[in-house]
Design a protein around this motif. Structure first.
Motif, mmCIF file in Angstrom:
data_model
loop_
_atom_site.group_PDB
_atom_site.id
_atom_site.type_symbol
_atom_site.label_atom_id
_atom_site.label_comp_id
_atom_site.label_asym_id
_atom_site.label_seq_id
_atom_site.Cartn_x
_atom_site.Cartn_y
_atom_site.Cartn_z
ATOM 1 N N MET A 118 12.253 0.992 11.641
ATOM 2 C CA MET A 118 11.917 1.676 10.209
ATOM 3 C C MET A 118 10.544 2.228 10.606
ATOM 4 S SD MET A 118 12.818 -1.715 8.050
ATOM 5 C CE MET A 118 12.419 -0.937 6.384
ATOM 6 N N VAL A 119 9.505 1.536 11.485
ATOM 7 C CA VAL A 119 8.126 2.121 11.689
ATOM 8 C C VAL A 119 8.249 3.374 12.404
ATOM 9 C CG1 VAL A 119 5.974 1.838 12.698
ATOM 10 C CG2 VAL A 119 7.147 -0.184 11.409
ATOM 11 N N THR A 120 8.883 3.366 13.654
ATOM 12 C CA THR A 120 8.896 4.560 14.306
ATOM 13 C C THR A 120 9.788 5.786 13.568
ATOM 14 O OG1 THR A 120 10.966 3.974 15.402
ATOM 15 C CG2 THR A 120 8.915 3.479 16.569
ATOM 16 N N GLY A 121 10.771 5.495 12.701
ATOM 17 C CA GLY A 121 11.544 6.443 11.980
ATOM 18 C C GLY A 121 10.678 6.962 11.139
ATOM 19 N N ALA A 122 9.984 6.219 10.495
ATOM 20 C CA ALA A 122 8.895 6.755 9.373
ATOM 21 C C ALA A 122 7.972 7.776 9.947
ATOM 22 C CB ALA A 122 8.322 5.829 8.653
ATOM 23 N N PHE A 123 7.274 7.290 10.920
ATOM 24 C CA PHE A 123 6.358 8.437 11.717
ATOM 25 C C PHE A 123 6.847 9.360 12.074
ATOM 26 C CE2 PHE A 123 3.625 4.236 11.896
ATOM 27 C CZ PHE A 123 2.530 4.646 10.825
ATOM 28 N N GLY A 124 8.218 9.390 12.793
ATOM 29 C CA GLY A 124 8.678 10.556 13.291
ATOM 30 C C GLY A 124 9.202 11.536 12.159
ATOM 31 N N ILE A 125 9.655 10.873 10.908
ATOM 32 C CA ILE A 125 10.035 11.861 10.094
ATOM 33 C C ILE A 125 8.757 12.551 9.387
ATOM 34 C CG2 ILE A 125 11.073 11.682 7.554
ATOM 35 C CD1 ILE A 125 12.935 9.346 8.317
ATOM 36 N N ALA A 126 7.681 11.844 9.260
ATOM 37 C CA ALA A 126 6.304 12.392 8.915
ATOM 38 C C ALA A 126 6.000 13.585 9.650
ATOM 39 C CB ALA A 126 5.422 11.381 8.906
ATOM 40 N N VAL A 127 6.161 13.441 10.851
ATOM 41 C CA VAL A 127 5.916 14.578 11.830
ATOM 42 C C VAL A 127 6.795 15.799 11.604
ATOM 43 C CG1 VAL A 127 6.327 15.439 14.062
ATOM 44 C CG2 VAL A 127 4.994 12.986 13.651
ATOM 45 N N CYS A 128 8.153 15.552 11.338
ATOM 46 C CA CYS A 128 9.167 16.462 11.122
ATOM 47 C C CYS A 128 8.933 17.112 9.637
ATOM 48 C CB CYS A 128 10.593 15.860 10.844
ATOM 49 S SG CYS A 128 11.043 15.351 12.537
ATOM 50 N N PHE A 129 8.516 16.539 8.626
ATOM 51 C CA PHE A 129 7.935 17.134 7.544
ATOM 52 C C PHE A 129 6.558 17.988 7.557
ATOM 53 C CE2 PHE A 129 10.972 14.412 5.046
ATOM 54 C CZ PHE A 129 11.633 15.320 4.459
ATOM 55 N N ALA A 130 5.843 17.561 8.613
ATOM 56 C CA ALA A 130 4.757 18.216 8.557
ATOM 57 C C ALA A 130 4.880 19.816 9.157
ATOM 58 C CB ALA A 130 3.513 17.459 9.494
ATOM 59 N N TYR B 160 7.313 25.046 -0.386
ATOM 60 C CA TYR B 160 7.042 24.300 0.822
ATOM 61 C C TYR B 160 6.169 23.273 0.763
ATOM 62 C CZ TYR B 160 3.118 27.488 1.577
ATOM 63 O OH TYR B 160 2.123 28.244 1.254
ATOM 64 N N TRP B 161 5.128 23.291 -0.315
ATOM 65 C CA TRP B 161 4.204 22.145 -0.195
ATOM 66 C C TRP B 161 4.765 20.710 -0.575
ATOM 67 C CZ3 TRP B 161 -0.053 23.101 2.004
ATOM 68 C CH2 TRP B 161 -0.680 24.377 2.068
ATOM 69 N N LEU B 162 5.947 20.664 -1.162
ATOM 70 C CA LEU B 162 6.726 19.515 -1.052
ATOM 71 C C LEU B 162 6.899 18.668 -0.121
ATOM 72 C CD1 LEU B 162 8.282 17.450 -3.271
ATOM 73 C CD2 LEU B 162 10.500 19.085 -2.831
ATOM 74 N N PHE B 163 7.082 19.350 1.118
ATOM 75 C CA PHE B 163 7.417 19.039 2.650
ATOM 76 C C PHE B 163 6.001 17.833 2.922
ATOM 77 C CE2 PHE B 163 10.166 22.514 3.365
ATOM 78 C CZ PHE B 163 11.217 21.907 2.874
ATOM 79 N N LEU B 164 4.644 18.681 2.476
ATOM 80 C CA LEU B 164 3.492 17.822 2.843
ATOM 81 C C LEU B 164 3.488 16.494 1.966
ATOM 82 C CD1 LEU B 164 0.998 17.974 4.189
ATOM 83 C CD2 LEU B 164 -0.212 19.225 2.022
ATOM 84 N N ILE B 165 4.103 16.631 0.900
ATOM 85 C CA ILE B 165 3.905 15.311 0.149
ATOM 86 C C ILE B 165 4.968 14.285 0.921
ATOM 87 C CG2 ILE B 165 4.644 14.252 -2.037
ATOM 88 C CD1 ILE B 165 3.972 16.949 -3.627
ATOM 89 N N PHE B 166 5.901 14.613 1.196
ATOM 90 C CA PHE B 166 6.919 13.807 1.901
ATOM 91 C C PHE B 166 6.436 13.438 3.245
ATOM 92 C CE2 PHE B 166 10.752 15.666 -0.499
ATOM 93 C CZ PHE B 166 10.683 14.472 -1.131
ATOM 94 N N THR B 167 5.408 14.156 4.048
ATOM 95 C CA THR B 167 4.856 13.890 4.989
ATOM 96 C C THR B 167 3.926 12.691 4.729
ATOM 97 O OG1 THR B 167 4.651 16.091 5.945
ATOM 98 C CG2 THR B 167 3.062 14.594 6.885
#
Length: 516
Positions: A335-347, A436-443
């Motif tokens: 869960m932790v690594t997944g969340a941080f990995g998804i954050a990088v993808c959305f950034a 595309y700023w929506l992706f920053l929110i998900f980051t």
């Protein structure tokens, strides 16, 4: 001996198949609505524009229905039995689906209202299924580790999503976006699931544990004989009777779970924040609005739809890593690594989305940003499946005692419904206004989800149910919810140097699948 004779006569296998198919049911809805939202005849029939906020409202009211359905079904499951509750939920799901199908079929007047009613009614049924099936399955089934079993069932959820989108894609490209059957066929095709499950449920036993808790020993014996055979039924019956006597002395109500200071408020907050954080990962946006995201990255409509199907297929295949890893590295680590990995993808998607929308002014070829953007989206979806899809449903079944496990499961579904109502309601508004700023929110929301999980969610894998409940006792003694400060951070990871199978207590559910 034929396959049917060998496997469909085995109640343990039948429970696995039934539970997996039921979980696939709500995955189907996510894939079903994604292309319906862009069908011109659907929008015209409902009397709304493609960018109208009502598009998101129609999608999101389903989750409100799910929240209410979870409460009603959990009460019904405790009062009348697991099977009757599941049967009613399946019938309600079928009714809601039928109402959606006929909305505006002959007369467009009232079509929008009927679609709203259909979405809510279907949500009542699916929410009830999501609340009762994990409890029923946990009382009747085991397949290897607890995490592996549930992750495999949730892979079926992604199969349902793929099935829905594939049907959607096929009829859309065959009939066109102006044809009403291009959106009605995917809706009515969902009836396969409730009809199949209703026709099959008679083969399954009622939970012997439920019979015992309602003082129906003879009925419990019948179920145990059906599951185990005559030789082992008596011993199992004695075990359940002893467990019922012990647990009946420790009754837990919702007030003990949802109010600060309650006996199990801490457990409930872990459950609630797990579902909230899952919604904050943005998976609902990707599942329901995937095609629009690919369009935002610069692809034409047709290519975006095929890429969405490809993303869902990748999602399904990558879920294999979830059930291979979940009992080996733990729920918390994924869960932790997944969340941080998804954050990088959305950034990355934030940057590439901005470049895609301004590619002409900047002289950048579309493919230079759309291809890496698609890769980032594929990776984010896979990371969600591996790290977040099954875990938030599994953890509540591992941290609550038997006396409150059904209520804990219902709370989990309620929060899931409310959180996804908010996300699916706000996502189209975000696309229309933030691009595309929506992706920053998900980051940012993924970074929060990863931090909260690291700080407050204990590792529940590799421990018996009693050991997991001990964490909450220890946290009271240490006067902190921070995992790192409870017993010197013992619950940050899987127990080391400890046998994970065969531990006494509730770690072993009622059934054990042969060869697991």
């Amino acid at each position: 001996m034929s396959f049917v004779e060998k496997y469909l006569g085995d109640k343990k296998t039948e429970v696995v198949l039934f539970s997996s198919t039921a979980i696939a049911l709500y995955g189907y809805d996510q894939g079903m609505m994604s292309l319906i939202n862009t069908n011109y005849d659907y929008l015209d029939t409902m009397g709304i524009a493609e960018e109208d906020p009502l598009v998101g409202v129609i999608v999101s009211v389903y989750y409100l229905g799910c929240a209410v359905g979870a409460i009603l079904a959990s009460y019904l499951a405790d009062a009348k039995g697991r099977k009757p509750s599941i049967f009613v939920c399946l019938a309600v799901t079928a009714l809601g689906n039928l109402l959606m199908f006929i909305a505006g079929l002959r007369f467009r007047q009232g079509a929008l209202a009927l679609m709203f009613v259909g979405r809510i009614v279907m949500g009542l049924g699916v929410g009830g299924i999501d609340a009762v099936i994990p409890v029923y399955s946990s009382e009747l089934n085991e397949e290897g580790g607890r995490g592996k079993a549930l992750a495999q069932e949730f892979q079926a959820n992604i199969f349902g999503l793929n099935m829905a989108f594939a049907i959607n894609l096929a009829v859309t490209h065959s009939l066109g976006k102006t044809n009403q059957w291009a959106w009605r066929i995917p809706i009515i095709a969902m009836q396969i699931y409730p009809v199949l499950l209703i026709s099959f449920i008679y083969r399954l036993p009622e939970s012997p544990r439920w019979w015992i808790f309602h003082n129906r020993e003879d009925d419990a014996r019948v179920s145990l004989v059906e599951i185990y055979g005559e030789d082992d039924a008596s011993a199992k019956l004695d075990e359940l009777k002893d467990a019922a006597k012990e647990e009946s002395a420790h009754s837990i109500g919702y007030s003990d779970m949802i109010f600060p200071g309650g006996q199990q408020f801490h457990e409930t907050m872990v459950t609630v924040m797990g579902q909230v954080n899952q919604a904050l990962t943005g998976y609902g946006a990707v599942s329901v609005y995937g095609a629009q995201i690919f369009e935002l990255l610069g692809f034409d409509v047709s290519t975006a739809e095929y890429l969405t199907q490809g993303n869902f297929i990748s999602y399904f295949l990558l879920m294999t890593f979830a059930w291979l890893l979940i009992d080996r590295v733990g729920r918390r680590f994924l869960m932790v690594t997944g969340a941080f990995g998804i954050a990088v993808c959305f950034a990355i998607l934030t940057v590439l989305g901005g470049l895609a929308m301004n590619s002409k002014q900047l002289g950048i070829p579309n493919m230079a940003v759309s291809v890496p953007g698609s890769i980032a989206l594929f990776v984010a979806t896979g990371l969600f499946g591996i790290g977040w899809l099954a875990q938030v449903w599994l953890i509540p079944t591992e941290i609550y005692p038997s006396t409150s496990r059904a209520q804990g499961s219902a709370i989990s579904v309620i929060i899931w419904g409310l959180a996804n109502f908010a996300v699916t309601l706000l996502t189209p508004i975000g696309f229309n206004n933030l691009n595309y700023w929506l992706f920053l929110i998900f980051t940012v929301t993924n970074l929060f989800a990863g931090w909260w999980t690291w700080a407050y969610s204990p590792e529940t894998g590799g421990r018996s149910f009693e050991e997991n409940q001990q964490f909450f006792t220890d946290s009271k003694e240490h006067n902190t919810w921070l995992v790192t400060r409870v017993k010197e951070g013992e619950y940050r990871h899987l127990p080391r140097g400890k046998e994970r199978d065969g531990v006494e207590g509730e770690r072993q559910p009622l059934l054990a699948v042969d060869g697991a």
